[in-house]
Design a protein around this motif. Structure first.
Motif, PDB file in Angstrom:
ATOM      1  N   LEU A  60     -88.868  25.624 100.744  1.00 27.17           N
ATOM      2  CA  LEU A  60     -88.185  25.417 102.016  1.00 27.17           C
ATOM      3  C   LEU A  60     -86.950  24.541 101.890  1.00 27.17           C
ATOM      4  N   SER A  61     -86.791  23.858 100.777  1.00 29.26           N
ATOM      5  CA  SER A  61     -85.631  23.006 100.541  1.00 29.26           C
ATOM      6  C   SER A  61     -85.148  23.221  99.121  1.00 29.26           C
ATOM      7  N   ARG A  62     -83.966  22.669  98.808  1.00 35.95           N
ATOM      8  CA  ARG A  62     -83.452  22.804  97.445  1.00 35.95           C
ATOM      9  C   ARG A  62     -84.408  22.185  96.443  1.00 35.95           C
ATOM     10  N   ALA A  63     -84.963  21.018  96.762  1.00 29.81           N
ATOM     11  CA  ALA A  63     -85.893  20.355  95.854  1.00 29.81           C
ATOM     12  C   ALA A  63     -87.149  21.194  95.663  1.00 29.81           C
ATOM     13  N   ASP A  64     -87.679  21.755  96.760  1.00 35.44           N
ATOM     14  CA  ASP A  64     -88.867  22.602  96.660  1.00 35.44           C
ATOM     15  C   ASP A  64     -88.587  23.854  95.835  1.00 35.44           C
ATOM     16  N   SER A  65     -87.410  24.442  96.047  1.00 35.87           N
ATOM     17  CA  SER A  65     -87.088  25.674  95.321  1.00 35.87           C
ATOM     18  C   SER A  65     -86.924  25.396  93.833  1.00 35.87           C
ATOM     19  N   LEU A  66     -86.359  24.245  93.492  1.00 37.96           N
ATOM     20  CA  LEU A  66     -86.234  23.876  92.083  1.00 37.96           C
ATOM     21  C   LEU A  66     -87.615  23.680  91.460  1.00 37.96           C
ATOM     22  N   ALA A  67     -88.502  23.008  92.189  1.00 36.77           N
ATOM     23  CA  ALA A  67     -89.853  22.791  91.684  1.00 36.77           C
ATOM     24  C   ALA A  67     -90.567  24.117  91.429  1.00 36.77           C
TER      25      ALA A  67
END
Length: 319
Positions: A60-67
């Protein structure tokens, strides 16, 4: 996991080369030998979010997508980062893979960062005896006086985005403004008169480090800019018609700069061949990688097919 080698192929990116990178990634995915490799597509969107193989947003966020992207990458044996330009080719993805303990095709962080910075590349090249075009580093705070034809280019951008040939005083300021839209530092270089010749260097796991046949770029108006790169009007002559002395001088200079920057895997080293010998233009640690791009064409002329080139890059990274 399957018996095939799972390969994370990353394209896209947050820079002006986004579309070029997508083309490289798609071409590599299509060309990988399916008997040996299982490609896993990942894309970095223009907003920095990561997308999966079906184009779906990961998280849902850039950080989540990177993870989530890292979780997918962890199921792969090797990563092929095909993001040209900043936040990709500049060592960012190599650093991410290094921190995650994932084998990665291409140059490590230091070499990517140095080669992406055209000013730093000039300093390294001059230090090891390879000539570069006379020029100066410019920021928004600097005043630049026109005193002859120059080439204006962003310090860290690829595919000739923001590059302009300035032959008159009235064109200098617009050229500087265009380049500064892409970077906060700009190079203003004297025009070098010479043939444009590129040399590709490959760390071949079968034969050792080697250079492919030099390629000469022939363009009608003398400037190999962004439009000319992709509209098909430029002619690539492989091998470039060179004397043995010229070919050796170019290859020796390419290998010297490649090693001095710490490049690994693959790089394209671009020169102007002048009456006084080679003058370095720039170094690309992740050049265009479609079947129609310069580097695959150079090695194809040496008998190495596009799928075989990809195979050797992956085996070198795994080795």
């Amino acid at each position: 996991m399957t018996d095939r080698t799972r390969v994370a192929v990353i394209g896209g990116g947050q820079n002006c080369e986004h579309d070029v990178s997508l083309a490289s990634a798609a071409s590599v995915q299509d060309a990988l030998d399916r008997e040996s490799y299982e490609p896993v597509a990942l894309t970095i969107g223009r907003d920095g979010g990561w997308l999966g193989s079906g184009g779906e947003q990961l998280g849902l966020s850039r950080a989540d997508s990177l993870a989530e992207a890292l979780r997918i990458m962890a199921t792969c044996h090797v990563v092929v980062p095909l993001v040209h330009g900043p936040r990709g080719e500049d060592g960012a993805l190599a650093a991410l893979c290094d921190l995650a303990g994932l084998p990665c095709v291409g140059s490590p962080l230091r070499a990517g960062a140095l080669a992406m910075d055209k000013w730093a590349t000039k300093l390294v090249a001059e230090a090891v005896g390879v000539r570069t075009a006379p020029g100066r580093l410019v920021t928004r705070a600097d005043a630049v006086v026109f005193d002859g034809p120059v080439v204006v280019k962003p310090v860290a951008a690829g595919s000739s985005f923001g590059v302009r040939l300035v032959t008159g005083e009235a064109d200098l300021e617009p050229a500087l403004c265009a380049a500064l839209e892409l970077d906060d530092r700009v190079l203003v270089e004297r025009v070098v008169t010479g043939r444009e010749v590129d040399v590709a260097v490959l760390d071949d796991p079968d034969t050792g480090r080697r250079a492919g046949p030099p390629l000469e770029i022939v363009v009608a108006d003398g400037l190999f800019d962004t439009a000319t790169k992709y509209d098909g009007s430029a002619e690539f002559v492989i091998p470039a018609p060179l004397t043995d002395t010229e070919a050796k001088a170019l290859t020796d200079a390419a290998l010297l700069v490649y090693e001095a920057l710490g490049c690994r895997g693959l790089a394209r080293v671009d020169f102007f061949l002048t009456a006084d010998g080679p003058v370095l233009n720039e170094v690309n640690t992740m050049p265009g990688m479609t079947a129609a791009s310069q580097v695959p064409k150079m090695f194809a002329a040496d008998g190495l097919t596009y799928p075989d080139l990809l195979d050797r890059l992956i085996r070198a990274a795994l080795g």
